[in-house]
Design a protein around this motif. Structure first.
Motif, PDB file in Angstrom:
ATOM      1  N   PHE A   1       0.837  -1.205   0.000  1.00  0.00           N
ATOM      2  CA  PHE A   1       0.000   0.000   0.000  1.00  0.00           C
ATOM      3  C   PHE A   1       0.876   1.261   0.000  1.00  0.00           C
ATOM      4  O   PHE A   1       0.558   2.247  -0.677  1.00  0.00           O
ATOM      5  CB  PHE A   1      -0.927   0.009   1.209  1.00  0.00           C
ATOM      6  CG  PHE A   1      -2.115  -0.901   1.067  1.00  0.00           C
ATOM      7  CD1 PHE A   1      -3.248  -0.500   0.373  1.00  0.00           C
ATOM      8  CD2 PHE A   1      -2.106  -2.171   1.634  1.00  0.00           C
ATOM      9  CE1 PHE A   1      -4.345  -1.336   0.233  1.00  0.00           C
ATOM     10  CE2 PHE A   1      -3.199  -3.019   1.497  1.00  0.00           C
ATOM     11  CZ  PHE A   1      -4.323  -2.606   0.802  1.00  0.00           C
ATOM     12  N   ALA A   2       1.961   1.239   0.777  1.00  0.00           N
ATOM     13  CA  ALA A   2       2.830   2.410   0.867  1.00  0.00           C
ATOM     14  C   ALA A   2       3.446   2.749  -0.485  1.00  0.00           C
ATOM     15  O   ALA A   2       3.472   3.915  -0.901  1.00  0.00           O
ATOM     16  CB  ALA A   2       3.924   2.165   1.905  1.00  0.00           C
TER      17      ALA A   2
ATOM     18  N   ALA B   1      -0.631   6.676  -7.008  1.00  0.00           N
ATOM     19  CA  ALA B   1      -2.100   6.697  -7.015  1.00  0.00           C
ATOM     20  C   ALA B   1      -2.593   8.083  -6.590  1.00  0.00           C
ATOM     21  O   ALA B   1      -2.611   8.406  -5.395  1.00  0.00           O
ATOM     22  CB  ALA B   1      -2.657   5.624  -6.077  1.00  0.00           C
ATOM     23  N   PRO B   2      -3.002   8.921  -7.537  1.00  0.00           N
ATOM     24  CA  PRO B   2      -3.469  10.278  -7.211  1.00  0.00           C
ATOM     25  C   PRO B   2      -4.646  10.285  -6.234  1.00  0.00           C
ATOM     26  O   PRO B   2      -4.808  11.240  -5.472  1.00  0.00           O
ATOM     27  CB  PRO B   2      -3.893  10.829  -8.578  1.00  0.00           C
ATOM     28  CG  PRO B   2      -3.123  10.031  -9.578  1.00  0.00           C
ATOM     29  CD  PRO B   2      -3.028   8.662  -8.988  1.00  0.00           C
TER      30      PRO B   2
ATOM     31  N   ASN C   1     -10.156   0.410  -3.161  1.00  0.00           N
ATOM     32  CA  ASN C   1     -10.534   1.117  -4.381  1.00  0.00           C
ATOM     33  C   ASN C   1      -9.538   2.221  -4.725  1.00  0.00           C
ATOM     34  O   ASN C   1      -9.118   2.374  -5.876  1.00  0.00           O
ATOM     35  CB  ASN C   1     -11.942   1.721  -4.233  1.00  0.00           C
ATOM     36  CG  ASN C   1     -13.027   0.674  -4.267  1.00  0.00           C
ATOM     37  OD1 ASN C   1     -12.863  -0.388  -4.869  1.00  0.00           O
ATOM     38  ND2 ASN C   1     -14.150   0.946  -3.618  1.00  0.00           N
ATOM     39  N   ALA C   2      -9.150   2.994  -3.718  1.00  0.00           N
ATOM     40  CA  ALA C   2      -8.236   4.116  -3.952  1.00  0.00           C
ATOM     41  C   ALA C   2      -6.851   3.644  -4.392  1.00  0.00           C
ATOM     42  O   ALA C   2      -6.207   4.276  -5.247  1.00  0.00           O
ATOM     43  CB  ALA C   2      -8.127   4.967  -2.694  1.00  0.00           C
ATOM     44  N   PHE C   3      -6.389   2.537  -3.834  1.00  0.00           N
ATOM     45  CA  PHE C   3      -5.048   2.049  -4.141  1.00  0.00           C
ATOM     46  C   PHE C   3      -5.024   1.096  -5.336  1.00  0.00           C
ATOM     47  O   PHE C   3      -3.953   0.734  -5.825  1.00  0.00           O
ATOM     48  CB  PHE C   3      -4.448   1.351  -2.913  1.00  0.00           C
ATOM     49  CG  PHE C   3      -4.031   2.295  -1.820  1.00  0.00           C
ATOM     50  CD1 PHE C   3      -2.702   2.648  -1.651  1.00  0.00           C
ATOM     51  CD2 PHE C   3      -4.965   2.843  -0.957  1.00  0.00           C
ATOM     52  CE1 PHE C   3      -2.309   3.514  -0.643  1.00  0.00           C
ATOM     53  CE2 PHE C   3      -4.595   3.717   0.054  1.00  0.00           C
ATOM     54  CZ  PHE C   3      -3.264   4.055   0.208  1.00  0.00           C
ATOM     55  N   GLY C   4      -6.207   0.666  -5.779  1.00  0.00           N
ATOM     56  CA  GLY C   4      -6.263  -0.247  -6.911  1.00  0.00           C
ATOM     57  C   GLY C   4      -5.672  -1.607  -6.607  1.00  0.00           C
ATOM     58  O   GLY C   4      -5.023  -2.228  -7.459  1.00  0.00           O
ATOM     59  N   ILE C   5      -5.902  -2.082  -5.394  1.00  0.00           N
ATOM     60  CA  ILE C   5      -5.375  -3.380  -4.964  1.00  0.00           C
ATOM     61  C   ILE C   5      -6.525  -4.355  -4.758  1.00  0.00           C
ATOM     62  O   ILE C   5      -7.564  -3.997  -4.189  1.00  0.00           O
ATOM     63  CB  ILE C   5      -4.551  -3.236  -3.670  1.00  0.00           C
ATOM     64  CG1 ILE C   5      -3.281  -2.412  -3.963  1.00  0.00           C
ATOM     65  CG2 ILE C   5      -4.176  -4.596  -3.089  1.00  0.00           C
ATOM     66  CD1 ILE C   5      -2.428  -2.130  -2.732  1.00  0.00           C
TER      67      ILE C   5
END
Length: 329
Positions: A185-186, A192-193, A276-280
């Motif tokens: 994630f980091a 990731a904007p 969702n925000a990180f696309g993982i």
């Protein structure tokens, strides 16, 4: 991207450095001891000796750095206090990053830090979040609450070695996560904007209580745990006593975290927005069951191999002894 990883010799920081290197970033690690950080150099990272509590040493560490990932925190055995490292040191780092024109700043806080103003580390993390948000830096705040790696020493090894597993009377479930997943994630935040100038929980799929973890370890190891219960009242007394001596203040501040455990309120959060925000993909995240199953499978296999080797060595020794004694004459 040129990264500066702070706290890179720690349980989480080393995974952040490893992940960043694997993804092709140029990684510089801010360390206090070059000797203890030698493994990072072997991985391909650049080492620079500096100290958060010595602001002037941060200037060369930040030269040409694009992004900072801060995974540092004080340890119970440190001579420096939580306030010195996690507040004064972080303020100095953030200010130095501002002056150096750093483009991204990733900070590791703690889940629900705003709910425990009487717990020094939680309150300091909350204040650092606010200071970072007001700094003008393009930040992302990540809020984990527990590492799967810590469960090995706390539960798995004592059970395998038939030692006591210490638990408190109250049982607060915690949503532990693998540090390798947290590191993912980091590093993803850097590109990731959707994560810019926001804070996110970084936790496991479910919260586990102490007794649930013990039962799982028993099942996977085939051994019974020896459970010793530590009353919360005793821990509070130890904390109060530690405050009488300056050399044990850091320990006392750490023991204050027991107040979080005393609430019985689960440390967990929804990860829907985070994924969702990180696309993982959530399916890529290691669960506690899988993590412990893998650990016990490897360790039990190794123990069987060692037992076999020991038996073979014993047989050879007995055979040699028999020949020397004339048993086969």
């Amino acid at each position: 991207m040129q990264l500066l990883v702070v706290g890179a010799t720690g349980t989480l920081g080393r995974q952040v450095a490893r992940r960043a290197l694997d993804e092709g970033h140029q990684v510089r690690c801010l360390v206090r001891s070059l000797r203890k950080a030698a493994f990072l150099k072997e991985w391909g990272a650049e080492l620079i000796q500096a100290d958060l509590c010595e602001p002037e040493s941060l200037i060369p560490a930040l030269k040409d750095v694009t992004a900072v990932i801060d995974a540092a925190t004080s340890r119970p055995t440190d001579s420096l206090s939580i306030k010195q490292v996690d507040w004064e040191g972080k303020v100095a780092l953030i200010q130095a990053a501002q002056a150096a024109g750093v483009q991204r700043f990733i900070f590791f806080s703690i889940l629900n830090a705003d709910q425990y103003p009487d717990v020094p580390l939680m309150e300091i993390k909350r204040c650092t979040e606010l200071f970072l948000a007001e700094s003008g830096l393009n930040y992302t705040i990540l809020r984990p609450c527990g590492f799967l790696q810590g469960l090995i020493g706390q539960y798995a090894i004592p059970i395998l070695e038939k030692q006591a597993v210490w638990v408190t009377g109250e049982d607060t479930p915690i949503a532990y996560m693998d540090t390798q997943d947290i590191a993912k994630f980091a590093i993803r935040a850097l590109s990731a904007p959707e994560t810019e100038k926001k804070a996110f929980p970084i936790v496991g799929s479910r919260a586990w209580g102490s007794y649930e973890i013990i039962r799982l370890c028993e099942r996977l190891s085939g051994k019974e745990a020896k459970i010793t219960r530590m009353p919360m009242g005793l821990l509070r007394s130890v904390r109060r006593s530690a405050r009488f001596f300056q050399w044990s203040w850091n320990l006392a501040d750490r023991l204050a975290f027991t107040e979080v455990l005393a609430t019985g309120k689960p440390l967990k959060a929804s990860m829907d927005e985070t994924y969702n925000a990180f696309g993982i993909d959530p399916q890529e995240t290691t669960t506690l069951e899988v993590y412990l199953q893998d650990y016990f499978s490897r360790i039990l296999k190794k123990l069987k191999e060692l037992d076999y080797e020991q038996n073979q060595a014993t047989k050879q020794t007995n055979k040699k002894t028999a020949f020397k004694s004339g048993f086969f004459k």
